[in-house]
Scaffold this motif. Structure first.
Motif, short mmCIF file in Angstrom:
data_model
loop_
_atom_site.label_atom_id
_atom_site.label_comp_id
_atom_site.label_asym_id
_atom_site.label_seq_id
_atom_site.Cartn_x
_atom_site.Cartn_y
_atom_site.Cartn_z
N UNK A 58 90.35 98.90 -88.51
CA UNK A 58 91.19 99.74 -89.33
C UNK A 58 91.10 101.18 -88.71
N UNK A 59 90.50 101.51 -87.85
CA UNK A 59 90.27 102.83 -87.42
C UNK A 59 91.77 103.71 -86.76
N UNK A 64 96.50 107.07 -87.49
CA UNK A 64 97.96 107.29 -87.53
C UNK A 64 98.43 107.59 -88.65
N UNK A 65 98.09 106.96 -89.82
CA UNK A 65 98.41 107.12 -91.17
C UNK A 65 98.13 108.84 -91.58
N UNK A 66 97.04 109.11 -91.32
CA UNK A 66 96.44 110.26 -91.91
C UNK A 66 97.26 111.59 -91.17
N UNK A 67 97.29 111.17 -89.56
CA UNK A 67 98.08 112.27 -88.87
C UNK A 67 99.15 112.61 -89.09
N UNK A 68 99.94 111.61 -89.80
CA UNK A 68 101.34 111.76 -90.28
C UNK A 68 101.70 112.26 -91.60
N UNK A 69 100.72 112.26 -92.63
CA UNK A 69 100.69 112.62 -93.91
C UNK A 69 100.07 113.74 -94.23
N UNK A 79 90.36 114.34 -90.49
CA UNK A 79 90.53 113.14 -90.71
C UNK A 79 90.49 112.33 -89.50
N UNK A 80 90.95 112.86 -88.32
CA UNK A 80 91.02 111.94 -87.14
C UNK A 80 89.56 111.90 -86.81
N UNK A 81 88.85 112.86 -86.90
CA UNK A 81 87.55 112.94 -86.41
C UNK A 81 86.35 112.10 -87.48
N UNK A 82 86.86 111.66 -88.45
CA UNK A 82 85.85 110.93 -89.39
C UNK A 82 84.99 110.10 -88.64
#
Length: 126
Positions: A58-59, A64-69, A79-82
């Motif tokens: 799911x990474x 993609x979802x987090x980057x957009x919202x 978020x991207x680096x979790x």
């Protein structure tokens, strides 16, 4: 169907391209709805696994979802680096490095955002 229900369905299908495309069409209110629900859904996904398992499958779609919202460059970068998203195939482990110019990746999600978030999140500061 709410924006969150649509995005959650696409996340469950692991379709990062569809998530990025759908998020690009969301208005500000819908982005806020998805941003508010996304961290809780990450917990739900983690709860379906053993504590030592990563979210390898799911990474990409979650990035993609987090980057957009998510609001602001700092929130997006965090978020991207979790750690949850660091897979055994990531560059940290010698895996493939994504093309930063590929509009289907997380950078594409940030690029489609309104306002200055895309510029602020750019490696050179915009």
């Amino acid at each position: 169907m709410s924006a969150w229900e649509e995005i959650r369905g696409l996340i469950d299908r692991r379709d990062a391209d569809a998530v990025a495309a759908r998020i690009a069409g969301l208005d500000e209110e819908a982005r806020k709805e998805v941003a508010g629900r996304l961290p809780g859904y990450l917990k739900t996904l983690r709860g379906r696994r053993e504590s030592w398992e990563r979210l390898d499958d799911h990474a990409e779609v979650l990035r993609a979802a987090g980057a957009g919202v998510l609001p602001g460059a700092a929130a997006v970068a965090t978020w991207l680096n979790r750690r949850d998203f660091t897979t055994r195939w990531s560059p940290a482990y010698g895996g493939h490095r994504a093309d930063p110019d590929d509009p289907r990746g997380p950078a594409g999600g940030v690029a489609g955002r309104p306002g200055g978030t895309a510029r602020a999140a750019a490696p050179d500061g915009g």
